[in-house]
Design an enzyme around this catalytic site. Structure first.
Site, short mmCIF file in Angstrom:
data_model
loop_
_atom_site.label_atom_id
_atom_site.label_comp_id
_atom_site.label_asym_id
_atom_site.label_seq_id
_atom_site.Cartn_x
_atom_site.Cartn_y
_atom_site.Cartn_z
N GLU A 38 0.86 -1.18 0.00
CA GLU A 38 0.00 0.00 0.00
C GLU A 38 0.89 1.23 0.00
O GLU A 38 1.71 1.41 0.90
CB GLU A 38 -0.94 0.06 1.20
CG GLU A 38 -1.88 1.26 1.08
CD GLU A 38 -2.70 1.58 2.31
OE1 GLU A 38 -3.66 2.36 2.18
OE2 GLU A 38 -2.37 1.07 3.41
N ASP A 63 4.40 5.12 4.06
CA ASP A 63 3.98 6.52 4.00
C ASP A 63 5.23 7.37 4.20
O ASP A 63 6.20 6.93 4.84
CB ASP A 63 2.94 6.83 5.08
CG ASP A 63 2.04 8.00 4.69
OD1 ASP A 63 0.87 7.76 4.37
OD2 ASP A 63 2.53 9.15 4.69
N ASP A 113 -1.62 12.43 -3.22
CA ASP A 113 -1.63 13.89 -3.41
C ASP A 113 -2.01 14.20 -4.85
O ASP A 113 -1.31 13.79 -5.79
CB ASP A 113 -0.24 14.43 -3.10
CG ASP A 113 -0.21 15.96 -3.01
OD1 ASP A 113 -1.09 16.61 -3.61
OD2 ASP A 113 0.71 16.49 -2.37
N LYS A 117 -3.44 21.99 -8.85
CA LYS A 117 -3.19 23.09 -9.78
C LYS A 117 -2.63 22.54 -11.09
O LYS A 117 -1.76 21.68 -11.10
CB LYS A 117 -2.22 24.10 -9.16
CG LYS A 117 -2.79 24.83 -7.96
CD LYS A 117 -1.80 25.86 -7.41
CE LYS A 117 -2.39 26.60 -6.21
NZ LYS A 117 -1.45 27.59 -5.64
N ASP A 149 -10.18 10.89 -5.30
CA ASP A 149 -11.40 11.69 -5.22
C ASP A 149 -11.37 12.84 -6.22
O ASP A 149 -12.31 13.64 -6.24
CB ASP A 149 -11.58 12.23 -3.80
CG ASP A 149 -10.35 13.02 -3.34
OD1 ASP A 149 -9.32 12.38 -3.04
OD2 ASP A 149 -10.42 14.26 -3.30
#
Length: 236
Positions: A38, A63, A113, A117, A149
């Site tokens: 993951e 992470d 992330d 922009k 999302d």
């Protein structure tokens, strides 16, 4: 301002910087079974659910954030799951150090992330180079899940797949707004509770596809190891 580093003493946490460069990740687990990765475990919500669903798979959750790893380990340690390990390391750097051909049965990338922009979209993790690299580490028939999302991120990745012959889309459409049986993280549930869509993509590495190591693309110029932003990362 430098943030305070939280010491992580959990038995679930692996300090990657203390491992030899040729470390076999499978050996970090008590049971030898298929290994899934993951990328971006957040607070560990997803990986706890998935590991419970699939006890016959080992899961490495990574992470780049110290606090996320700390919270993930605390969550995992409250369960009786023995098939999860957590590392603080960026995905491309991890695979450049420890990656081996066909080592992963699945890769999960949940809500990375999005760099929303337009001028920053070239910084997004999931691009042609990254997807091609993952074909080397995924075993034949291995799964890659990408969830976001952000609609234009989902569309961007979906547009890349037809040009990558190593992948086979497992959906009837380029992406879907529901994926049966797929655990929802707290972040995903919050979005859905606000009637905001989450986009799921499910790909497999084709059984007959081979990517020789010498054909691995290098990571784009400018990528750096985010554990030490002053130190260039080794490219794959």
């Amino acid at each position: 301002m430098t943030q305070r580093q939280i010491e992580i003493t959990s038995p679930t946490f692996i300090d990657a910087w203390k491992l030899p460069a040729d470390q076999d990740i499978h050996q970090l687990f008590d049971q030898q079974q298929p290994l899934a990765l993951e990328i971006g475990c957040g607070t560990g919500d997803f990986i706890v659910q998935r590991a419970a669903q699939q006890p016959d798979t080992n899961f490495l959750a990574i992470d780049i954030y110290n606090k996320g790893c700390y919270i993930s380990c605390r969550r995992i340690d409250k369960t009786d799951l023995a098939n999860i390990r957590v590392m603080r390391m960026e995905a491309r750097y991890l695979l450049s150090r420890f990656g081996r051909a066909d080592m992963l049965s699945a890769i999960y990338i949940n809500c990375p992330d999005p760099w929303p922009k337009k001028r920053h979209r070239d910084r997004r993790l999931v691009n042609t180079t990254f997807l091609t690299q993952m074909l080397y580490y995924l075993q034949p028939g291995g799964d890659l899940y990408f969830v976001t999302d952000v609609a234009d991120y989902a569309e961007q990745v979906a547009e890349l797949i037809p040009a990558l012959p190593g992948y086979q889309n497992q959906l009837d459409t380029p992406f879907t707004l529901e994926l049966e049986g797929y655990p929802l993280s707290k972040y995903m549930r919050r979005f859905l509770s606000q009637n905001l869509p989450v986009h799921f993509q499910h790909l497999k590495r084709r059984e007959d596809f081979i990517l020789p190591k010498e054909q691995l693309p290098v990571t784009e110029k400018g990528f750096r190891n985010r554990h030490n932003l002053d130190t260039p990362c080794h490219i794959i």
